[in-house]
Design a protein around this motif. Structure first.
Motif, PDB file in Angstrom:
ATOM      1  N   ARG A  93       6.445   7.029  14.455  1.00  0.00           N
ATOM      2  CA  ARG A  93       6.612   5.595  14.531  1.00  0.00           C
ATOM      3  C   ARG A  93       5.607   4.904  13.599  1.00  0.00           C
ATOM      4  O   ARG A  93       4.583   5.475  13.234  1.00  0.00           O
ATOM      5  N   PHE A  94       5.944   3.680  13.236  1.00  0.00           N
ATOM      6  CA  PHE A  94       5.005   2.892  12.429  1.00  0.00           C
ATOM      7  C   PHE A  94       3.787   2.517  13.267  1.00  0.00           C
ATOM      8  O   PHE A  94       3.881   2.355  14.496  1.00  0.00           O
ATOM      9  N   THR A  95       2.652   2.374  12.559  1.00  0.00           N
ATOM     10  CA  THR A  95       1.395   2.035  13.224  1.00  0.00           C
ATOM     11  C   THR A  95       0.825   0.754  12.624  1.00  0.00           C
ATOM     12  O   THR A  95       1.347   0.209  11.652  1.00  0.00           O
ATOM     13  N   ALA A  96      -0.276   0.301  13.195  1.00  0.00           N
ATOM     14  CA  ALA A  96      -0.945  -0.889  12.672  1.00  0.00           C
ATOM     15  C   ALA A  96      -1.406  -0.670  11.231  1.00  0.00           C
ATOM     16  O   ALA A  96      -1.410  -1.604  10.421  1.00  0.00           O
ATOM     17  N   ALA A  97      -1.788   0.561  10.892  1.00  0.00           N
ATOM     18  CA  ALA A  97      -2.189   0.841   9.511  1.00  0.00           C
ATOM     19  C   ALA A  97      -1.011   0.670   8.562  1.00  0.00           C
ATOM     20  O   ALA A  97      -1.170   0.194   7.429  1.00  0.00           O
ATOM     21  N   ASP A  98       0.183   1.021   9.010  1.00  0.00           N
ATOM     22  CA  ASP A  98       1.374   0.824   8.179  1.00  0.00           C
ATOM     23  C   ASP A  98       1.651  -0.662   7.968  1.00  0.00           C
ATOM     24  O   ASP A  98       2.083  -1.082   6.893  1.00  0.00           O
ATOM     25  N   ILE A  99       1.404  -1.470   9.002  1.00  0.00           N
ATOM     26  CA  ILE A  99       1.592  -2.916   8.875  1.00  0.00           C
ATOM     27  C   ILE A  99       0.667  -3.476   7.790  1.00  0.00           C
ATOM     28  O   ILE A  99       1.073  -4.304   6.963  1.00  0.00           O
ATOM     29  N   ALA A 100      -0.574  -3.024   7.774  1.00  0.00           N
ATOM     30  CA  ALA A 100      -1.516  -3.517   6.765  1.00  0.00           C
ATOM     31  C   ALA A 100      -1.040  -3.177   5.357  1.00  0.00           C
ATOM     32  O   ALA A 100      -1.121  -4.005   4.442  1.00  0.00           O
ATOM     33  N   LEU A 101      -0.523  -1.951   5.175  1.00  0.00           N
ATOM     34  CA  LEU A 101      -0.015  -1.564   3.867  1.00  0.00           C
ATOM     35  C   LEU A 101       1.215  -2.376   3.508  1.00  0.00           C
ATOM     36  O   LEU A 101       1.351  -2.859   2.366  1.00  0.00           O
ATOM     37  N   LEU A 102       2.124  -2.558   4.477  1.00  0.00           N
ATOM     38  CA  LEU A 102       3.338  -3.321   4.210  1.00  0.00           C
ATOM     39  C   LEU A 102       3.004  -4.766   3.844  1.00  0.00           C
ATOM     40  O   LEU A 102       3.644  -5.362   2.976  1.00  0.00           O
ATOM     41  N   GLU A 103       2.008  -5.350   4.488  1.00  0.00           N
ATOM     42  CA  GLU A 103       1.608  -6.721   4.150  1.00  0.00           C
ATOM     43  C   GLU A 103       1.112  -6.806   2.711  1.00  0.00           C
ATOM     44  O   GLU A 103       1.407  -7.773   2.003  1.00  0.00           O
ATOM     45  N   ASP A 104       0.349  -5.808   2.282  1.00  0.00           N
ATOM     46  CA  ASP A 104      -0.124  -5.803   0.893  1.00  0.00           C
ATOM     47  C   ASP A 104       1.044  -5.686  -0.079  1.00  0.00           C
ATOM     48  O   ASP A 104       1.076  -6.348  -1.118  1.00  0.00           O
ATOM     49  N   ILE A 105       2.010  -4.827   0.244  1.00  0.00           N
ATOM     50  CA  ILE A 105       3.187  -4.688  -0.612  1.00  0.00           C
ATOM     51  C   ILE A 105       3.975  -5.993  -0.632  1.00  0.00           C
ATOM     52  O   ILE A 105       4.400  -6.472  -1.687  1.00  0.00           O
ATOM     53  N   ALA A 106       4.177  -6.591   0.549  1.00  0.00           N
ATOM     54  CA  ALA A 106       4.944  -7.838   0.633  1.00  0.00           C
ATOM     55  C   ALA A 106       4.255  -8.961  -0.118  1.00  0.00           C
ATOM     56  O   ALA A 106       4.915  -9.824  -0.721  1.00  0.00           O
ATOM     57  N   ARG A 107       2.928  -8.987  -0.105  1.00  0.00           N
ATOM     58  CA  ARG A 107       2.199 -10.031  -0.823  1.00  0.00           C
ATOM     59  C   ARG A 107       2.444  -9.923  -2.317  1.00  0.00           C
ATOM     60  O   ARG A 107       2.700 -10.926  -2.994  1.00  0.00           O
ATOM     61  N   ARG A 108       2.396  -8.714  -2.830  1.00  0.00           N
ATOM     62  CA  ARG A 108       2.670  -8.517  -4.258  1.00  0.00           C
ATOM     63  C   ARG A 108       4.137  -8.821  -4.590  1.00  0.00           C
ATOM     64  O   ARG A 108       4.443  -9.409  -5.629  1.00  0.00           O
ATOM     65  N   ALA A 109       5.020  -8.424  -3.702  1.00  0.00           N
ATOM     66  CA  ALA A 109       6.435  -8.730  -3.914  1.00  0.00           C
ATOM     67  C   ALA A 109       6.663 -10.235  -3.914  1.00  0.00           C
ATOM     68  O   ALA A 109       7.468 -10.755  -4.698  1.00  0.00           O
ATOM     69  N   GLY A 110       5.958 -10.958  -3.042  1.00  0.00           N
ATOM     70  CA  GLY A 110       6.120 -12.402  -2.986  1.00  0.00           C
ATOM     71  C   GLY A 110       5.717 -13.084  -4.271  1.00  0.00           C
ATOM     72  O   GLY A 110       6.410 -13.998  -4.752  1.00  0.00           O
ATOM     73  N   LEU A 111       4.621 -12.650  -4.859  1.00  0.00           N
ATOM     74  CA  LEU A 111       4.188 -13.251  -6.123  1.00  0.00           C
ATOM     75  C   LEU A 111       5.197 -12.963  -7.228  1.00  0.00           C
ATOM     76  O   LEU A 111       5.522 -13.839  -8.041  1.00  0.00           O
ATOM     77  N   ALA A 112       5.710 -11.719  -7.259  1.00  0.00           N
ATOM     78  CA  ALA A 112       6.695 -11.368  -8.290  1.00  0.00           C
ATOM     79  C   ALA A 112       7.986 -12.156  -8.099  1.00  0.00           C
ATOM     80  O   ALA A 112       8.565 -12.666  -9.071  1.00  0.00           O
ATOM     81  N   LEU A 113       8.454 -12.285  -6.857  1.00  0.00           N
ATOM     82  CA  LEU A 113       9.691 -13.029  -6.607  1.00  0.00           C
ATOM     83  C   LEU A 113       9.507 -14.518  -6.883  1.00  0.00           C
ATOM     84  O   LEU A 113      10.420 -15.183  -7.390  1.00  0.00           O
ATOM     85  N   ALA A 114       8.333 -15.051  -6.563  1.00  0.00           N
ATOM     86  CA  ALA A 114       8.076 -16.462  -6.850  1.00  0.00           C
ATOM     87  C   ALA A 114       8.117 -16.719  -8.349  1.00  0.00           C
ATOM     88  O   ALA A 114       8.690 -17.717  -8.809  1.00  0.00           O
ATOM     89  N   ASN A 115       7.515 -15.821  -9.120  1.00  0.00           N
ATOM     90  CA  ASN A 115       7.554 -15.973 -10.582  1.00  0.00           C
ATOM     91  C   ASN A 115       8.984 -15.868 -11.101  1.00  0.00           C
ATOM     92  O   ASN A 115       9.393 -16.623 -11.989  1.00  0.00           O
TER      93      ASN A 115
END
Length: 574
Positions: A304-326
């Protein structure tokens, strides 16, 4: 075949344990990566770097990365002080870029996006991680297969985030960015990836539901499409993520109770149809707004996913957000520019007996608007005016200058029954004092059709590529007479006044006016471009005007064209 999980390191087969541990993490990357020491020499390389570069590890290890790989767009070595990759390596700073070239083993150039980040090997030794992502390159071998990763080490997480940055920031297309995002997380982190985006109309759209199946990524289109509105105050995970409240772990049990919204109904359907037993959901944030949410799900793998996976996913989503915004900002700018271009470029007149058509192709990397233009309009004496021009620049300023020149040309040509040379002299003088265009080229012509059907053209050329006349029999010649200096150069600097030239236009012939984007290509002479255009036009002489124009553009425009193109074609009655 190269093993995608193999990573080579310097040494005699017993490399330092710390270096071996770090380079071992490179195998998880799905793009090219290598490590350099503090002298800039390569100490570790993954199989994808070998694959993309067409060089074996033995030829890379121990070599100075700058001397061996880094080139400019023409394949020439770059001075060490001017190489941004080398500067970042020796500065010990994280940096990235999207416009660099690497020389492959066969001497060809590989355009890449890159990211450099320092990393510590141990208390005494540092290294630099260099990740590069090939930009779209025809003929490049396909990427190597990937292996799923159940859990990631800290270095693998760092490398994944670096890879995410370089991969997503190298495109300004939203669909392509989403495709790359899915490829980054599947199957490395999950069995399923779901991306929900909020449109500019504040509607939610499920853009991707993708499953990793036997090494392939399969879209489940039945689960994609429009979603219900985001409910205010809902405590459910996806609703909170789409409001930007928080990232959350979820499972099928999360949505088994009475649904509080349409989104909860869709989420229960998602879990039922995919078989996901564990999911991690994170918001995708832009600079000032929430763009959507990303969901990773596991159905086949048991953990199952853990809190550590959430932290990694947030970092990925943050980078994806900047790329999609651009990417969204770029697409909005393109849409505005397209609308402006449609209003700036004229509708062609209907002239009895003449066929006329025009094309405008924007520069692929510009803002869909620039200084290239065409015009055709009836004059008060019954003749037809033709014009093609190019204002220096590829931006809104160039477009504004183009509009000013075109409007002044129309005014002079309509009011004054003078030869083209005189009209352009007045336009030139006015451009120095009124218009905002700094410099421009122009061909201005008057076309006359006599009562007996004979047609002739009188023109003057202000520094522009020569018109091309193609007979119905396929004889193509450039009209090189009437040539003078470009607009925007003081008239007193010209050795002579502008001159006119006149030529009869045979029945069935085609006149082609064009801008330099059709004939100029990096690494090739202007004469080569002109000859390519002449031969293509001659071979198409028998085609009707519309397909003639389309095929001429397709065949003649250089594949690596970096300029916009305007083209005006006139077919003389047969």
């Amino acid at each position: 075949m190269t093993d995608p999980e193999r990573v080579a390191t310097v040494g005699d087969g017993s490399p330092d344990n710390a270096i071996a541990a770090m380079t071992g993490a490179l195998a998880a990357l799905r793009t090219g990566a290598y490590l350099t020491d503090d002298e800039g020499c390569i100490i570790g390389v993954n199989a994808r770097a070998e694959h993309f570069l067409g060089r074996a590890a033995a030829a890379l290890l121990g070599q100075d990365a700058h001397d061996m790989l880094h080139r400019n767009r023409h394949g020439e070595p770059i001075a060490r002080a001017q190489c941004p990759v080398r500067q970042a390596i020796f500065a010990g700073a994280t940096a990235q870029g999207t416009d660099e070239w690497i020389e492959r083993g066969d001497g060809s150039l590989l355009p890449v996006s890159w990211l450099v980040t320092p990393c510590d090997i141990d208390d005494r030794t540092t290294a630099t991680l260099v990740i590069f992502h090939p930009r779209d390159t025809p003929g490049l071998p396909a990427a190597l297969p990937d292996r799923p990763t159940a859990s990631l080490s800290e270095l693998e997480r760092l490398a994944l985030l670096a890879e995410t940055t370089t991969t997503l920031t190298s495109t300004l297309d939203v669909d392509e960015a989403l495709r790359r995002l899915v490829n980054l997380v599947l199957p490395r982190l999950a069995d399923w990836a779901v991306i929900d985006l909020i449109t500019e109309r504040d509607e939610v759209w499920r853009r991707a539901v993708v499953h990793a199946e036997n090494g392939a990524l399969v879209h489940r289109e039945v689960l994609e499409g429009p979603m219900p509105p985001v409910p205010e105050g809902s405590p459910m995970p996806l609703s909170r993520a789409l409001r930007g409240v928080a990232s959350t772990l979820a499972g099928p049990e999360t949505y088994q109770g009475p649904p509080d919204s349409g989104i909860a109904v869709e989420q229960r359907r998602l879990f039922d149809m995919t078989g996901m037993h564990s999911a991690a959901i994170a918001p995708i944030r832009g600079v000032r707004e929430i763009l959507g949410a990303i969901t990773l799900g596991r159905s086949e793998r048991p953990e199952r996913f853990t809190a550590a996976d959430i932290a990694l996913l947030e970092d990925i989503a943050r980078r994806a957000g900047l790329a999609l915004a651009n990417a969204r900002l770029y697409q909005r700018q393109r849409k505005v520019a397209e609308t402006m271009q449609r209003h700036l470029l004229p509708q062609l007149p209907s002239v009895p007996g003449l066929e006329m058509t025009a094309r405008y192709l924007p520069a692929p990397n510009a803002s869909q608007v620039g200084g290239d233009w065409y015009d055709a309009f009836a004059l008060s004496d019954g003749t037809t005016a033709l014009a093609i021009g190019d204002v220096v620049g590829h931006d809104l300023d160039a477009a504004a200058g183009m509009a000013q020149l075109r409007n002044m040309l129309r005014a002079y040509a309509w009011a004054q029954h003078e030869p083209p040379s005189k009209i352009v002299e007045w336009l030139d003088d006015a451009s120095l004092h009124i218009a905002e265009a700094s410099m421009a080229t122009l061909v201005y012509a008057r076309m006359t059709v006599a009562d007996d059907g004979r047609c002739e053209m009188t023109w003057t050329n202000a520094g522009h590529p020569p018109p091309l006349l193609v007979t119905h029999d396929g004889v193509a010649d450039f009209l090189t007479d009437g040539h003078g200096i470009l607009l925007g150069v003081a008239a007193r600097e010209a050795p002579k006044g502008r001159i006119d030239a006149t030529v009869p236009l045979p029945p069935g012939s085609t006149l082609v006016l064009y801008t330099d984007g059709l004939i100029e290509a990096s690494g090739h002479s202007l004469d080569e471009g002109l000859e390519r255009l002449r031969r293509n036009a001659a071979s198409l002489a028998h085609r009707p005007l519309e397909p003639f124009t389309d095929h001429l553009l397709e065949r003649s425009r250089p594949p690596q064209n970096e300029d916009d193109v305007a083209l005006l074609a006139v077919r003389i009655p047969g």
